[in-house]
Motif scaffolding. Structure first.
Motif, PDB file in Angstrom:
ATOM      1  N   PHE A  10       0.829  -1.204   0.000  1.00 51.10           N
ATOM      2  CA  PHE A  10       0.000   0.000   0.000  1.00 51.10           C
ATOM      3  C   PHE A  10       0.867   1.259   0.000  1.00 51.10           C
ATOM      4  CE2 PHE A  10      -2.327   3.312   2.496  1.00 51.10           C
ATOM      5  CZ  PHE A  10      -3.203   3.674   1.484  1.00 51.10           C
ATOM      6  N   LEU A  49       6.994  14.581  -5.263  1.00 52.50           N
ATOM      7  CA  LEU A  49       5.874  14.125  -6.090  1.00 52.50           C
ATOM      8  C   LEU A  49       4.904  15.250  -6.420  1.00 52.50           C
ATOM      9  CD1 LEU A  49       5.253  10.610  -4.488  1.00 52.50           C
ATOM     10  CD2 LEU A  49       6.669  11.217  -6.450  1.00 52.50           C
ATOM     11  N   ALA A  77      -3.106   8.016  -6.561  1.00 51.98           N
ATOM     12  CA  ALA A  77      -1.832   8.725  -6.373  1.00 51.98           C
ATOM     13  C   ALA A  77      -1.425   9.421  -7.663  1.00 51.98           C
ATOM     14  CB  ALA A  77      -0.751   7.744  -5.934  1.00 51.98           C
ATOM     15  N   ARG A  78      -1.615   8.745  -8.778  1.00 53.51           N
ATOM     16  CA  ARG A  78      -1.199   9.349 -10.050  1.00 53.51           C
ATOM     17  C   ARG A  78      -2.130  10.496 -10.467  1.00 53.51           C
ATOM     18  NH1 ARG A  78      -0.087   3.845 -11.139  1.00 53.51           N
ATOM     19  NH2 ARG A  78      -1.892   3.658 -12.498  1.00 53.51           N
ATOM     20  N   PHE A 110      -1.862  12.457  -2.321  1.00 51.22           N
ATOM     21  CA  PHE A 110      -0.681  11.945  -1.618  1.00 51.22           C
ATOM     22  C   PHE A 110      -0.995  11.779  -0.147  1.00 51.22           C
ATOM     23  CE2 PHE A 110       3.099  12.509   0.954  1.00 51.22           C
ATOM     24  CZ  PHE A 110       4.044  11.718   0.313  1.00 51.22           C
ATOM     25  N   LEU A 111      -0.611  10.642   0.415  1.00 49.90           N
ATOM     26  CA  LEU A 111      -0.794  10.412   1.847  1.00 49.90           C
ATOM     27  C   LEU A 111       0.559  10.363   2.536  1.00 49.90           C
ATOM     28  CD1 LEU A 111      -2.361   9.551   4.421  1.00 49.90           C
ATOM     29  CD2 LEU A 111      -2.306   7.203   3.564  1.00 49.90           C
ATOM     30  N   ALA A 112       0.766  11.282   3.482  1.00 44.76           N
ATOM     31  CA  ALA A 112       1.942  11.179   4.353  1.00 44.76           C
ATOM     32  C   ALA A 112       1.501  10.354   5.552  1.00 44.76           C
ATOM     33  CB  ALA A 112       2.406  12.562   4.783  1.00 44.76           C
ATOM     34  N   PHE A 113       2.141   9.190   5.713  1.00 39.77           N
ATOM     35  CA  PHE A 113       1.682   8.204   6.701  1.00 39.77           C
ATOM     36  C   PHE A 113       1.963   8.631   8.138  1.00 39.77           C
ATOM     37  CE2 PHE A 113       0.969   3.998   4.412  1.00 39.77           C
ATOM     38  CZ  PHE A 113       0.868   4.577   3.154  1.00 39.77           C
ATOM     39  N   ALA A 149      -7.087   7.764   0.394  1.00 38.00           N
ATOM     40  CA  ALA A 149      -5.946   7.326  -0.420  1.00 38.00           C
ATOM     41  C   ALA A 149      -6.196   5.982  -1.102  1.00 38.00           C
ATOM     42  CB  ALA A 149      -4.687   7.247   0.450  1.00 38.00           C
ATOM     43  N   GLU A 196       8.720  11.619   4.636  1.00 41.06           N
ATOM     44  CA  GLU A 196       7.390  11.718   4.030  1.00 41.06           C
ATOM     45  C   GLU A 196       7.225  13.071   3.342  1.00 41.06           C
ATOM     46  OE1 GLU A 196       6.638   8.340   4.350  1.00 41.06           O
ATOM     47  OE2 GLU A 196       4.566   9.004   4.488  1.00 41.06           O
ATOM     48  N   GLN A 220       9.140  13.278   0.133  1.00 37.78           N
ATOM     49  CA  GLN A 220       8.403  12.630  -0.957  1.00 37.78           C
ATOM     50  C   GLN A 220       7.265  13.521  -1.443  1.00 37.78           C
ATOM     51  OE1 GLN A 220       7.388   8.467  -0.234  1.00 37.78           O
ATOM     52  NE2 GLN A 220       9.072   8.327   1.215  1.00 37.78           N
ATOM     53  N   LYS A 228      -6.698   7.134   5.062  1.00 40.46           N
ATOM     54  CA  LYS A 228      -6.426   5.920   4.271  1.00 40.46           C
ATOM     55  C   LYS A 228      -7.549   5.616   3.286  1.00 40.46           C
ATOM     56  CE  LYS A 228      -3.724   3.625   7.838  1.00 40.46           C
ATOM     57  NZ  LYS A 228      -3.748   2.464   8.732  1.00 40.46           N
ATOM     58  N   ALA A 237      -5.375   2.506  -5.149  1.00 40.18           N
ATOM     59  CA  ALA A 237      -4.519   3.504  -4.496  1.00 40.18           C
ATOM     60  C   ALA A 237      -3.526   4.142  -5.464  1.00 40.18           C
ATOM     61  CB  ALA A 237      -3.779   2.860  -3.328  1.00 40.18           C
ATOM     62  N   ASP A 238      -2.922   3.309  -6.320  1.00 39.27           N
ATOM     63  CA  ASP A 238      -1.901   3.872  -7.213  1.00 39.27           C
ATOM     64  C   ASP A 238      -2.507   4.788  -8.261  1.00 39.27           C
ATOM     65  OD1 ASP A 238      -2.861   1.215  -8.039  1.00 39.27           O
ATOM     66  OD2 ASP A 238      -1.624   1.525  -9.815  1.00 39.27           O
ATOM     67  N   LYS A 292       2.136   1.824  -3.495  1.00 42.36           N
ATOM     68  CA  LYS A 292       1.053   2.219  -4.403  1.00 42.36           C
ATOM     69  C   LYS A 292       0.574   3.632  -4.108  1.00 42.36           C
ATOM     70  CE  LYS A 292      -0.448  -2.355  -5.606  1.00 42.36           C
ATOM     71  NZ  LYS A 292      -1.433  -3.438  -5.438  1.00 42.36           N
ATOM     72  N   SER A 293       0.596   3.994  -2.834  1.00 41.87           N
ATOM     73  CA  SER A 293       0.153   5.351  -2.488  1.00 41.87           C
ATOM     74  C   SER A 293       1.119   6.393  -3.042  1.00 41.87           C
ATOM     75  CB  SER A 293       0.027   5.503  -0.972  1.00 41.87           C
ATOM     76  OG  SER A 293       1.313   5.667  -0.397  1.00 41.87           O
ATOM     77  N   ARG A 294       2.285   5.941  -3.518  1.00 40.62           N
ATOM     78  CA  ARG A 294       3.236   6.850  -4.176  1.00 40.62           C
ATOM     79  C   ARG A 294       3.061   6.831  -5.686  1.00 40.62           C
ATOM     80  NH1 ARG A 294       2.763   8.035   0.578  1.00 40.62           N
ATOM     81  NH2 ARG A 294       4.553   8.765   1.737  1.00 40.62           N
ATOM     82  N   GLY A 295       2.139   6.019  -6.167  1.00 41.72           N
ATOM     83  CA  GLY A 295       1.863   6.041  -7.604  1.00 41.72           C
ATOM     84  C   GLY A 295       2.394   4.842  -8.370  1.00 41.72           C
ATOM     85  N   LEU A 296       3.080   3.892  -7.681  1.00 46.66           N
ATOM     86  CA  LEU A 296       3.593   2.725  -8.397  1.00 46.66           C
ATOM     87  C   LEU A 296       2.454   1.734  -8.652  1.00 46.66           C
ATOM     88  CD1 LEU A 296       6.930   2.006  -6.518  1.00 46.66           C
ATOM     89  CD2 LEU A 296       6.531   3.397  -8.528  1.00 46.66           C
TER      90      LEU A 296
END
Ligand code: ADP
Ligand code: MG
Lengths: 439, 253
Positions: free
Chosen positions: A388, B162, B76-77, B81-84, B48, B155, B158, B45, B72-73, A391-395
């Motif tokens: 997760f 991104l 994201a694209r 963006f989620l900073a955990f 996201a 985080e 990133q 979550k 989720a991906d 994926k949350s980074r876009g992969l």
């Protein structure tokens, strides 16, 4: 070539070298070879009824009618020693178990260092060979050890004199080329005197389209305070059968760092052993196994702590995809006298498919009371939270699985002592993960 | 930018979000505050796209589009963006490799050319300054062996790299000492602009001294029980969650 079908579960010894035992022209060695040949007749071919072979069915090997490689096939092959640039001038090449001097390149060795083929060593360094050959071999009644001992024609001989540091890695390349059913039996002997320091890379490669057999045996004698880094790359063709034995004997304060990376072969059986005979010695026997489709990879190891104050380290990682199988059996012996032993063993298995099989068994036999032994094994899929996160980074799904599989494998790769090999393996892992996820 | 309508979500059959309504417009910072266990992390979550959480009712719209079906991906694209709250450790995968792959997958999504490793290296180095991070963190495995504070900075690094449209910051402030909190908050301030939305999830008011929210929402037991301007955060700090929530309950009577 005519095909001879052997009786099931019997290995056809007669097709090998027309049933003869290759001669080395050195009395002690030839005596050991013919003894092995006789003993072999009394040892049954292993089956899954044997505890040591429970999960590894080698019937396909029994059915093959293997013949030893010949010189003709040898000449057709060339190898560029600059493939591993660090070892450009310290590479020995073997083709179908025979030495290929044209492709080999050994130059500018430090005083006293010997890097040559076994046959040559028998001629020029017979005394050294006689005092060390078969001395560390503790495989008793083992079919494939006996087979190798009886049938080997050549292999590598390495000798590092005392107080000598050899900076360049010594690269031993074993290529199998040519027809179906080629059998080769490389026999390697590595002897290091006290306070020496050196690196050896064994690399096994072959064609994907032929079912060939490699039965190899590497024997390592490490003198006091010697340091050896050892890498064994098994990159055989995907139909190959490869049975290997490695045994090392460590004197006081000797240090062995050995890493085996297995990518190829349909059936791979690897038995690795470190015998710590001298106090303060240390052995690392790490492994990385990547299997897919119908591949089977089986590692059996023994860390034999015979004396006090020795340490051992074993990190064995496998990735199983498709319908492949991984077997790990890790024995740690701590003998009665081996107080203050510190032994570490971990086996981690990543299962990428539902059909893959993983068998793992740590086996600790401890007869001393003041010891530290840790062991653990895990079998699992990729971690959901890591997935997760990526994926949350876009992969996407595919890249996520690739990158996590890669991460799992790199822990072993990062420890390897030769940079170009590390780089090469990173790529191989990438290929493995992409190949695995696309089928 | 983000519109959440009557959102209900459950995990393992337990309902955790019980009807959330929230709208974030471009340029706005929304703080979501609430006691432990109130559902703050679950909310971020779910937005996201964490697969363990099931949306049972309601909708989430991002830039006018219902994103329920997106993984989720894909979210994201699109720019979420989620900073955990608890960044995940990934041994063997280097920070720079992760960021480069992520950044390039977002660029591909927008039909832009991928950045090669050298170009990316330059780009990332500019971003390191935003959170005052040592370049050596780029070669280390993602969050592996990082201290709590280093993970949170990572985080935000990133986030900077991104450059999403919507940032969900889940307790980015927790576990930071005062200096680190300043650096991280200033970093966030540098990144946010009039085209971006921020959902700032926090347990404490202190990060709001550095990042000024436009709206503050109080989350309790899966519901937003009170919303207001930035002064609500101060009131929460002074009176505590219990009092606010009691007064809400009192009003409802
Ligand atoms: N994966 C999960 N499985 C079971 N319960 C969960 C899970 N995630 C969260 N919860 C529960 O949901 C509630 C809200 O949790 P969370 O969203 O983490 O709250 P907060 O971030 O506000 O502290 C808690 O009671 C928590 O135990
Ligand atoms: Mg939380």
């Amino acid at each position: 070539m005519s095909s001879v079908t052997a009786q099931e579960t019997t290995f056809n010894l007669d097709t090998l070298n027309a049933g003869k035992v290759p001669v080395m022209n050195l009395r002690t060695v030839d005596a050991i070879k013919s003894e092995a040949s006789v003993a072999l007749k009394g040892v049954p071919f292993p089956t899954t009824r044997d505890e040591e072979w429970k999960f590894t069915n080698i019937k396909p090997i029994a059915r093959g009618a293997f013949v030893q490689g010949n010189l003709q096939s040898l000449k057709a092959v060339s190898y560029d020693t600059a493939t591993v640039p660090e070892a450009k001038d310290s590479t020995l090449v073997f083709v179908n178990g025979l030495y290929n001097s044209d492709s080999s390149n050994v130059k500018d060795l430090p005083e006293g260092v010997i890097v040559t083929n076994f046959k040559d060593a028998v001629e020029k360094h017979s005394a050294l060979v006689e005092v060390s050959f078969n001395k560390a071999n503790n495989f008793e009644d083992d079919y494939f050890t006996l087979l190798n001992t009886a049938q080997f024609e050549d292999g590598a001989f390495i000798y590092i004199p005392k107080d000598t540091k050899f900076e360049r890695p010594i690269h031993l390349v074993y290529i199998t080329k040519g027809q179906e059913n080629t059998a080769s039996f490389p026999r390697n002997l590595i002897v290091a005197e006290r306070h020496s320091e050196f690196t050896v890379v064994e690399e096994y490669i072959g064609d994907d389209d032929a079912a060939y057999l490699t039965t190899s045996f590497t024997e390592i004698l490490l003198g006091e305070s010697s340091h050896m880094s050892h890498v064994r790359l098994q990159k055989d063709g995907l139909k190959a059968y490869h049975i290997n034995r490695l045994v090392s004997q460590l004197q006081r304060d000797a240090d062995l760092q050995s890493y085996t990376v297995s990518l190829g072969a349909e059936i791979f059986r690897n038995d690795v052993r470190a015998v710590m005979q001298g106090e303060g010695s240390h052995a690392t026997l790490d492994g990385l196994v990547l299997v897919n489709n119908n591949q089977l990879s089986d590692t059996h190891s023994i860390m034999d702590h015979q004396v006090p104050n020795c340490t051992s380290h074993q990190l064995h990682k496998t990735i199983v995809d498709g319908k492949s199988t991984s077997v790990f059996n890790g024995k740690i012996f701590v003998r009665k006298d081996a107080q203050k032993t510190d032994a570490f063993q971990e086996n981690h298995n990543l299962q990428l498919s539902r059909d893959g099989m993983v068998y793992t068994k740590p086996q600790l036999e401890i007869f001393a009371d003041d010891v530290k032994c840790s062991h653990g094994a895990t079998v699992g899929q990729l971690d959901d939270e890591q997935e997760f996160y990526l994926k949350s980074r876009g992969l996407d799904d595919k890249s996520t699985k690739e990158i996590l599989t890669f991460g799992f494998a790199t822990e072993v790769i990062e420890s390897l002592p030769v940079n170009s090999i590390k780089e090469d393996l990173r790529k191989a892992v990438e290929v493995y993960t992409t190949r695995g996820l696309s089928n | 930018m983000l519109k959440i309508v009557n959102l209900h979500a459950e995990v393992d059959g337990t309902e955790i979000l019980k009807g959330i309504n929230l709208e974030i417009k471009a340029g706005e910072v929304h703080a979501v505050m609430g006691p432990n266990g109130s559902g703050k992390s679950t909310l971020s979550k779910v937005i996201a796209g964490h697969p363990a959480y099931e949306v049972t009712k309601g909708e989430i719209y991002f830039e006018g589009k219902n994103i329920e079906e997106l993984a989720a991906d894909e979210r994201a694209r699109l720019g979420i963006f989620l900073a955990f709250q608890y960044p995940v450790e990934i041994p063997g995968v280097s920070n720079s490799m992760l960021m480069r792959q992520a950044y390039n997958s977002i660029r591909r999504e927008h039909g832009e050319e991928e950045m090669d490793p050298l170009e990316f290296d330059d780009y990332v180095h500019q971003k390191l300054d935003i959170v005052e991070m040592d370049p050596k963190f780029l070669d280390r495995s993602v969050n592996d062996g990082f201290s709590g504070g280093e993970k949170k900075r990572n985080e935000i690094l990133q986030l900077a790299v991104l450059n999403p449209k919507l940032a969900l910051l889940d307790e980015t402030d927790s576990g930071l000492d005062i200096d680190a909190l300043k650096i991280v908050s200033e970093g966030i301030n540098k990144i946010k602009d009039s085209s971006k939305g921020v959902l700032l999830v926090t347990h404490y008011q202190r990060i709001l001294n550095y990042i000024t929210p436009d709206y503050v929402h109080v989350l309790k037991d899966g519901r937003i029980v009170k919303s207001g301007g930035k002064e609500l955060a101060l009131q929460l700090e002074a009176d505590g969650y219990d009092n606010i929530i009691e007064s809400v309950n009192g009003e409802a009577k």
